[in-house]
Design a protein around this motif. Sequence first.
Motif, short mmCIF file in Angstrom:
data_model
loop_
_atom_site.label_atom_id
_atom_site.label_comp_id
_atom_site.label_asym_id
_atom_site.label_seq_id
_atom_site.Cartn_x
_atom_site.Cartn_y
_atom_site.Cartn_z
N UNK A 250 22.01 -90.41 -6.17
CA UNK A 250 21.19 -90.14 -5.00
C UNK A 250 19.81 -89.66 -5.47
N UNK A 251 18.72 -90.41 -5.15
CA UNK A 251 17.39 -89.99 -5.60
C UNK A 251 17.02 -88.57 -5.17
N UNK A 252 17.57 -88.13 -4.04
CA UNK A 252 17.26 -86.79 -3.56
C UNK A 252 17.71 -85.73 -4.55
N UNK A 253 18.86 -85.96 -5.21
CA UNK A 253 19.38 -84.99 -6.17
C UNK A 253 18.44 -84.79 -7.34
N UNK A 254 17.74 -85.89 -7.72
CA UNK A 254 16.86 -85.82 -8.88
C UNK A 254 15.46 -85.40 -8.49
N UNK A 255 14.84 -86.14 -7.59
CA UNK A 255 13.41 -85.97 -7.35
C UNK A 255 13.08 -84.75 -6.50
N UNK A 256 14.02 -84.23 -5.75
CA UNK A 256 13.73 -83.04 -4.97
C UNK A 256 13.54 -81.82 -5.86
N UNK A 257 14.01 -81.88 -7.11
CA UNK A 257 13.90 -80.72 -8.00
C UNK A 257 12.53 -80.56 -8.61
#
Length: 296
Positions: free
Chosen positions: A110-117
Amino acid sequence: HNNKLLVNPSCLEGLEILRKQNLISLKTAPLDILQPGNGVLGIYADPTTRPSSSSSPSSSSTAAIISDDDAPNPSLQSAWNPDKVTFDDDGVVISLDLGGRRLHRGFPCDPTLVFSTFASHLTTLNLAGTDIPLDDCLAILRVLLRSSGDDDDDGGSRSGGRILKNLHLGGNGLGSKGASAIAASGVLSRSVTKLDLRYNDIDVDGIAAICDALLETNNDNNNNNNDDYTNNIHHLYLEGNYFGDEGCASLSKLLSSPQCSIREIYLGQNRIGPAGARSLASSLRSNDTLSKMYLE
């Protein structure tokens, strides 16, 4: 911390996910396993085959591991490959290069898991040559936009840090559907200064969508006196598409706009003929920002 630069803890989770998916790696220097004092332990499948110091180790019978003292520490900025990920003085990720990684089956998580950080500070993202599916590309862009101070779900304004400046999407076969979707995503109405869409099979409709999005952004922000989110593209890479002379009409309209901010534009291998060249040339009469136009 021995004056070593540390990665900001908020970024470690995202980096670790990318590392586990083999998209980025920790930096390890090549070592001679027989060199004394290099911190490497030689392990042999058969102890009787252990070579002497004067012989060369066999790749089939030897392996090397790094000692605990020399093992890369993910918490240190210096442990990460600097060609793929870079940090600011606070240890926050500001540049991520995934170019050339094979993502044709989709982003592995899930891109959210990576890029939200670390998206709120990310200024450079390279996804060129990955063949990333359009849906996954748009999902990543949505995360970046949400993290960069856009309106929240209630319509209120959120404060954000630095936002994306360099976006590389070349060589992904996005086509005109992809170009239109990126134009509609809102990413072009932010602080992107370098946009790479080369070799994406973009035709007349796709280039028109990109140009229209930039013109609409300029006009809306000019009318609203909104200087915070005005289009600010300085470098536009469009080589290797096939929008031809007809597509040059859209580009000419963009380049002749008083709000055009483009300084360099790359248009080689786009089937541009005399008619397209004349259209582009005419736009230069009213353009005072463009310094370089490449047609080869």
